[in-house]
Motif scaffolding. Structure first.
Motif, PDB file in Angstrom:
ATOM      1  N   LYS A  36     -29.012 -15.617 -58.689  1.00 12.80           N
ATOM      2  CA  LYS A  36     -28.617 -16.507 -59.791  1.00 12.80           C
ATOM      3  C   LYS A  36     -27.114 -16.443 -60.056  1.00 12.80           C
ATOM      4  O   LYS A  36     -26.561 -17.303 -60.749  1.00 12.80           O
ATOM      5  N   ILE A  37     -26.445 -15.426 -59.527  1.00  9.17           N
ATOM      6  CA  ILE A  37     -25.003 -15.255 -59.724  1.00  9.17           C
ATOM      7  C   ILE A  37     -24.224 -15.984 -58.624  1.00  9.17           C
ATOM      8  O   ILE A  37     -23.036 -16.227 -58.750  1.00  9.17           O
ATOM      9  N   GLU A  38     -24.910 -16.369 -57.570  1.00  4.48           N
ATOM     10  CA  GLU A  38     -24.246 -16.937 -56.396  1.00  4.48           C
ATOM     11  C   GLU A  38     -23.386 -18.147 -56.736  1.00  4.48           C
ATOM     12  O   GLU A  38     -22.267 -18.278 -56.233  1.00  4.48           O
ATOM     13  N   LYS A  39     -23.863 -19.024 -57.602  1.00  3.09           N
ATOM     14  CA  LYS A  39     -23.078 -20.229 -57.906  1.00  3.09           C
ATOM     15  C   LYS A  39     -21.754 -19.866 -58.565  1.00  3.09           C
ATOM     16  O   LYS A  39     -20.719 -20.486 -58.292  1.00  3.09           O
ATOM     17  N   ASP A  40     -21.748 -18.824 -59.410  1.00  2.00           N
ATOM     18  CA  ASP A  40     -20.494 -18.384 -60.032  1.00  2.00           C
ATOM     19  C   ASP A  40     -19.569 -17.744 -59.003  1.00  2.00           C
ATOM     20  O   ASP A  40     -18.352 -17.941 -59.043  1.00  2.00           O
ATOM     21  N   ILE A  41     -20.138 -16.984 -58.078  1.00  3.88           N
ATOM     22  CA  ILE A  41     -19.331 -16.374 -57.011  1.00  3.88           C
ATOM     23  C   ILE A  41     -18.690 -17.462 -56.166  1.00  3.88           C
ATOM     24  O   ILE A  41     -17.493 -17.400 -55.868  1.00  3.88           O
ATOM     25  N   LYS A  42     -19.469 -18.461 -55.791  1.00  4.83           N
ATOM     26  CA  LYS A  42     -18.934 -19.551 -54.970  1.00  4.83           C
ATOM     27  C   LYS A  42     -17.808 -20.283 -55.706  1.00  4.83           C
ATOM     28  O   LYS A  42     -16.798 -20.650 -55.105  1.00  4.83           O
ATOM     29  N   LYS A  43     -17.972 -20.467 -57.010  1.00  5.80           N
ATOM     30  CA  LYS A  43     -16.934 -21.128 -57.809  1.00  5.80           C
ATOM     31  C   LYS A  43     -15.655 -20.299 -57.792  1.00  5.80           C
ATOM     32  O   LYS A  43     -14.561 -20.844 -57.561  1.00  5.80           O
ATOM     33  N   LEU A  44     -15.780 -18.988 -58.000  1.00  2.00           N
ATOM     34  CA  LEU A  44     -14.586 -18.129 -58.029  1.00  2.00           C
ATOM     35  C   LEU A  44     -13.917 -18.016 -56.659  1.00  2.00           C
ATOM     36  O   LEU A  44     -12.698 -17.934 -56.579  1.00  2.00           O
ATOM     37  N   LEU A  45     -14.726 -18.014 -55.617  1.00  2.00           N
ATOM     38  CA  LEU A  45     -14.181 -17.899 -54.256  1.00  2.00           C
ATOM     39  C   LEU A  45     -13.782 -19.255 -53.671  1.00  2.00           C
ATOM     40  O   LEU A  45     -13.209 -19.319 -52.577  1.00  2.00           O
ATOM     41  N   LYS A  46     -14.135 -20.320 -54.397  1.00  2.00           N
ATOM     42  CA  LYS A  46     -13.841 -21.685 -53.942  1.00  2.00           C
ATOM     43  C   LYS A  46     -14.435 -21.958 -52.559  1.00  2.00           C
ATOM     44  O   LYS A  46     -13.781 -22.479 -51.660  1.00  2.00           O
ATOM     45  N   VAL A  47     -15.727 -21.570 -52.403  1.00  2.00           N
ATOM     46  CA  VAL A  47     -16.435 -21.836 -51.137  1.00  2.00           C
ATOM     47  C   VAL A  47     -17.615 -22.758 -51.385  1.00  2.00           C
ATOM     48  O   VAL A  47     -18.082 -22.904 -52.481  1.00  2.00           O
TER      49      VAL A  47
END
Length: 159
Positions: free
Chosen positions: A148-159
């Motif tokens: 569930k945290i993946e979308k926030d990680i992707k946003k921060l990493l811009k991937v």
């Protein structure tokens, strides 16, 4: 004080300087191998494997403050997590996340991102996501699955 002023030791006593993590998103989790939420190790490892090359660092902070659910020692915790959960992400020395001996990383994160019921850590597998600029971004409850945290990680990493 900011995130990059902090450090923590590995189970072997080597210092991990948060300043060495500049430019990386950091997911910090208080872990316990005998907790009912320990299957989250799998999800944390999956995030580590999927995003480590894009700039994610997962740091597991073993903690025995909740019903003695981390019986491992600094000498055994890494091997136990590797054998039982396949963990390859970095673990730290055992720490306290509440009370007078709260580790400075958790004192800082709790101050920056208070929880629903105050700043205290309520249970194992509370998670904190820090931006690549060192800004505490979001706090997640113990029951929030790593996926569930993946979308926030992707946003921060811009991937």
């Amino acid at each position: 004080m900011n995130f990059y002023d902090l450090n923590v030791k590995t189970p072997q006593g080597k210092t991990i300087e948060m300043s060495n993590l500049k430019g990386k998103a950091v997911l910090i989790v208080n872990t316990a191998t005998k907790c009912g939420l320990a299957p989250q190790f799998d999800g944390l490892e999956a995030l580590h494997q999927q995003y480590k090359d894009q700039g994610l660092v997962v740091l597991g902070f073993p903690c025995n403050q909740f019903r003695d659910q981390e019986p491992e020692t600094n000498d055994t915790v890494e091997e136990s997590c590797r054998i039982n959960f396949g963990v390859t992400f970095q673990l730290t020395e055992k720490v306290d996340v509440n009370g007078e001996n709260t580790h400075p990383v958790f004192a800082y994160l709790k101050k920056q991102l208070g929880g629903l019921f105050g700043s205290g850590i309520k249970w194992n597998f509370t998670k904190f996501l820090v931006t690549p600029e060192g800004k505490p971004y979001k706090r997640y409850s113990p029951t929030t699955k790593p996926a569930k945290i993946e979308k926030d990680i992707k946003k921060l990493l811009k991937v």
